[in-house]
Design an enzyme around this catalytic site. Structure first.
Site, mmCIF file in Angstrom:
data_model
loop_
_atom_site.group_PDB
_atom_site.id
_atom_site.type_symbol
_atom_site.label_atom_id
_atom_site.label_comp_id
_atom_site.label_asym_id
_atom_site.label_seq_id
_atom_site.Cartn_x
_atom_site.Cartn_y
_atom_site.Cartn_z
ATOM 1 N N TYR A 179 107.388 14.956 -53.416
ATOM 2 C CA TYR A 179 107.772 13.714 -52.738
ATOM 3 C C TYR A 179 109.054 13.979 -51.960
ATOM 4 O O TYR A 179 110.057 14.399 -52.551
ATOM 5 C CB TYR A 179 108.051 12.595 -53.760
ATOM 6 C CG TYR A 179 107.062 12.499 -54.907
ATOM 7 C CD1 TYR A 179 105.716 12.221 -54.679
ATOM 8 C CD2 TYR A 179 107.478 12.683 -56.224
ATOM 9 C CE1 TYR A 179 104.817 12.126 -55.742
ATOM 10 C CE2 TYR A 179 106.596 12.590 -57.292
ATOM 11 C CZ TYR A 179 105.260 12.313 -57.044
ATOM 12 O OH TYR A 179 104.383 12.225 -58.098
ATOM 13 N N ARG A 180 109.019 13.710 -50.667
ATOM 14 C CA ARG A 180 110.208 13.993 -49.839
ATOM 15 C C ARG A 180 111.411 13.178 -50.326
ATOM 16 O O ARG A 180 111.240 12.097 -50.913
ATOM 17 C CB ARG A 180 109.900 13.669 -48.380
ATOM 18 C CG ARG A 180 109.825 12.172 -48.149
ATOM 19 C CD ARG A 180 109.613 11.850 -46.685
ATOM 20 N NE ARG A 180 109.695 10.428 -46.458
ATOM 21 C CZ ARG A 180 108.764 9.709 -45.832
ATOM 22 N NH1 ARG A 180 107.661 10.276 -45.364
ATOM 23 N NH2 ARG A 180 108.934 8.416 -45.645
ATOM 24 N N GLU A 236 100.633 19.683 -64.101
ATOM 25 C CA GLU A 236 100.588 20.577 -62.928
ATOM 26 C C GLU A 236 101.076 21.977 -63.290
ATOM 27 O O GLU A 236 100.575 22.968 -62.756
ATOM 28 C CB GLU A 236 101.467 20.018 -61.797
ATOM 29 C CG GLU A 236 100.853 18.871 -60.996
ATOM 30 C CD GLU A 236 100.986 17.512 -61.673
ATOM 31 O OE1 GLU A 236 101.578 17.435 -62.766
ATOM 32 O OE2 GLU A 236 100.475 16.520 -61.108
ATOM 33 N N ASP A 285 106.057 11.762 -39.874
ATOM 34 C CA ASP A 285 105.222 12.147 -41.012
ATOM 35 C C ASP A 285 103.976 12.929 -40.620
ATOM 36 O O ASP A 285 103.679 13.106 -39.444
ATOM 37 C CB ASP A 285 104.831 10.873 -41.786
ATOM 38 C CG ASP A 285 104.997 11.073 -43.269
ATOM 39 O OD1 ASP A 285 104.540 12.112 -43.772
ATOM 40 O OD2 ASP A 285 105.595 10.206 -43.929
HETATM 41 C C1 LIG Z 1 104.681 18.821 -47.632
HETATM 42 C C2 LIG Z 1 104.230 17.637 -48.415
HETATM 43 C C3 LIG Z 1 105.009 16.512 -48.478
HETATM 44 C C4 LIG Z 1 104.604 15.402 -49.206
HETATM 45 N N1 LIG Z 1 105.402 14.297 -49.246
HETATM 46 C C5 LIG Z 1 105.039 13.246 -50.010
HETATM 47 C C6 LIG Z 1 105.899 12.124 -50.121
HETATM 48 O O1 LIG Z 1 106.967 12.068 -49.538
HETATM 49 N N2 LIG Z 1 105.500 11.104 -50.921
HETATM 50 C C7 LIG Z 1 104.310 11.127 -51.624
HETATM 51 O O2 LIG Z 1 104.011 10.188 -52.359
HETATM 52 N N3 LIG Z 1 103.462 12.166 -51.487
HETATM 53 C C8 LIG Z 1 103.803 13.236 -50.714
HETATM 54 N N4 LIG Z 1 102.969 14.313 -50.610
HETATM 55 C C9 LIG Z 1 101.672 14.286 -51.299
HETATM 56 C C10 LIG Z 1 101.840 14.487 -52.791
HETATM 57 O O3 LIG Z 1 102.606 15.616 -53.059
HETATM 58 C C11 LIG Z 1 100.496 14.622 -53.475
HETATM 59 O O4 LIG Z 1 99.788 13.414 -53.305
HETATM 60 C C12 LIG Z 1 100.603 14.942 -54.955
HETATM 61 O O5 LIG Z 1 99.323 15.011 -55.506
HETATM 62 C C13 LIG Z 1 101.426 13.908 -55.662
HETATM 63 O O6 LIG Z 1 101.524 14.230 -57.016
HETATM 64 P P1 LIG Z 1 101.066 13.179 -58.113
HETATM 65 O O7 LIG Z 1 99.582 13.071 -57.973
HETATM 66 O O8 LIG Z 1 101.470 13.836 -59.397
HETATM 67 O O9 LIG Z 1 101.785 11.926 -57.825
HETATM 68 C C14 LIG Z 1 103.365 15.432 -49.885
HETATM 69 C C15 LIG Z 1 102.570 16.571 -49.826
HETATM 70 C C16 LIG Z 1 102.991 17.670 -49.102
HETATM 71 C C17 LIG Z 1 102.102 18.887 -49.049
#
Ligand SMILES: Cc1cc2nc3c(=O)[nH]c(=O)nc-3n(C[C@H](O)[C@H](O)[C@H](O)COP(=O)(O)O)c2cc1C
Length: 504
Positions: A179-180, A236, A285
């Protein structure tokens, strides 16, 4: 398996393979790095290590900045130590399809698989390189990091490649998400976990304060795993251990009761609190648009720990294709066996990079009954993060879902819009700006399979195919025709596969 132990191991491999370029010239993390990375990504170029990040006001960061480590299919395969991302999927399929084995060979194979699962659990260690330097109080200053401001309309600098670690307050289950984090001050950032994400769920279940640790600069598989859409109860870091073929080593945080990857380059420790929100964004984004400012929790940093000579990892997202395309493609490939566990009729699927992953899914199925394509659409709209998909195109088993011309052909040729379009409503991606309401809106399914009379179609005509004997004859005789300059397999110039589009 690659057996890469940390980011440095990965950088060394990239360098040996001619896949990394060091940039000694001073470069500004404010926009300049993005413009360079954007051009290099689009040219299919190497990973870049900016050795001298210097801001326009003359302040520089001691930490070099790594970008574009994931930017090509080749590097993504190198990260996983495979020839094709489908090989990673095959390893996971072995686990998912584990059946009571019959015969000695199958039993031995089964035992090996079980052992590799047992060996995947993260391992606690007493000391970690990530704590060679410990900064607390005023020293824990995010200004030390060369955090990029990626696009001109961004609200500020954003940490873009973090692995955010939290625990579910109800049962202690760990979550790692990417998450950014917008830097708001020397010791505060925003935490952009979106509505549907597991980190946010941990936050919502917490009463008062939730401890958070953020790992920056990991071996590539562990870094990838933070972006993998795993079900909430699956760790994870265990999946990362399984995919690496070696457990992720963890050391206890200095100021938080969270274990962090021992070999991370940098760890930010801290907490978020209920009701403590700040305006986050705008941010350019992966949708290709700026997502508007919204309220997100404030992350308070209690310690910054680092390796000596730490390297700061970054990534730019924006109008596709960008570096994150291959993180997304890895997820697409790796999760196919898991999708097939629910929907075994699925042959393959493709999430086009240009569709920003949530906008479009092409899926091929072994169609067995009237309405089968609709069953698959509705199932996908109920499955994990695929539930946020806005458009689904279903084709028959023989259609190559990665060949967008072929898909376009069947979406045109096989579709009666009155009969074959499904319009429905459901949850949408947090960042989708198009729907009238945020989070909720329309979905479209296009059934591009061949139809039967039971689905209201007239008799379906046969498709044109050359007879196999004549194809074999022409293959055999190709060199005799004086057509040596023409590829014998057909018209590749008309084919636009997903891979070719990415390598643009
Ligand atoms: C480069 C990159 C940046 C990301 N930024 C965000 C973000 O800012 N917020 C978010 O909710 N998901 C973001 N994602 C997607 C999540 O990392 C992804 O949905 C992940 O599965 C979230 O983990 P969780 O399922 O444990 O919540 C990003 C993915 C990538 C590859």
């Amino acid at each position: 398996m690659a057996g890469l132990s940390d980011l440095r191991d990965w950088i060394a491999l990239l360098e040996r393979e001619g896949e990394l370029l060091r940039i000694a010239a001073p470069v500004d993390p404010y926009l300049e790095v993005t413009e360079i990375a954007d051009r290099v990504v689009k040219a299919g170029g190497p990973a870049l290590l900016f050795e001298r990040p210097v801001f326009a006001d003359g302040t520089s960061s001691e930490l070099p900045l790594l970008i574009n480590q994931f930017g090509t299919e080749k590097r993504m395969c190198m990260a996983f130590g495979v020839d094709s991302l489908d090989d990673v999927a095959a390893r996971l399929a072995d686990v998912l399809e584990l059946q009571p084995p019959q015969g000695l060979a199958a039993k031995l194979r089964g035992l090996k698989t079980l052992k590799s699962i047992a060996d995947s659990r993260p391992k606690s260690v007493r000391h970690g390189a990530c704590q060679e330097i410990v900064l607390e109080g005023d020293d824990a200053d995010l200004g030390r990091l060369p955090v990029q401001t990626c696009w001109p309309g961004d609200a500020g600098p954003f940490i873009t490649l973090p692995a955010v670690i939290t625990h579910d307050p109800r049962n202690g289950d760990r979550n790692v998400g990417m998450y950014r984090m917008q830097v708001l001050g020397p010791r505060t950032t925003a935490m952009h976990w979106q509505l549907h994400k597991d980190g946010r769920a941990d936050y919502l279940f917490s009463e008062g304060r939730l401890e958070v640790a953020v790992a920056l600069g990991l071996d590539p598989i562990t870094a990838y795993s933070a972006s993998a859409p795993l079900p909430k109860h699956i760790d994870e870091l265990m999946v990362a251990g399984f995919l690496r073929g070696a457990p992720v080593e963890l050391v206890k945080g200095v100021t938080v009761d969270i274990e962090v990857p021992a070999n991370a380059e940098i760890v930010l420790e801290g907490y978020v609190e209920q009701g403590d929100l700040a305006e986050e964004g705008p941010f350019g984004d992966h949708t290709g648009f700026y997502t508007p400012a919204e309220q997100f929790p404030v992350f308070h940093v209690t310690a910054v720990t680092m390796r000596r000579d730490a390297i700061y990892p970054s990534i730019v997202v924006g109008k596709p294709p960008q570096e994150d395309a291959w993180l997304g493609k890895a997820t697409e490939r790796i999760f196919l066996p898991a999708v097939r566990m629910t929907l075994p009729e699925i042959v393959d699927y493709d999430l086009p990079v240009a569709g920003a992953f949530h906008n479009l899914c092409i899926v091929s199925i072994r169609k067995a009954f009237p309405g089968h394509a609709r069953k698959v659409m509705h199932a996908l709209w109920g499955l994990g993060m695929l539930s946020l998909t806005k458009g689904i195109v279903v084709v028959d088993a023989h259609v190559d879902v990665h060949d967008y011309n072929a898909v376009m052909f069947y979406a045109g040729a096989n579709v009666d819009p009155k009969r074959d379009i499904v319009i429905t409503e459901g949850p949408l991606d947090h960042l989708d700006h198009a729907p009238t309401l945020q989070f909720l809106g329309g979905k479209i399914g296009i059934d591009a399979t061949a139809k039967s009379p039971a689905e209201g179609a007239r008799e379906w005509p046969p498709e044109i195919e050359m007879s196999p004997e004549i194809r074999a004859l022409v293959d055999r005789r190709w060199s005799e025709y004086g057509l040596a300059t023409v590829p014998p397999a057909g018209e590749p110039s008309l084919r636009q596969s997903s891979r070719r589009l990415l390598r643009r």
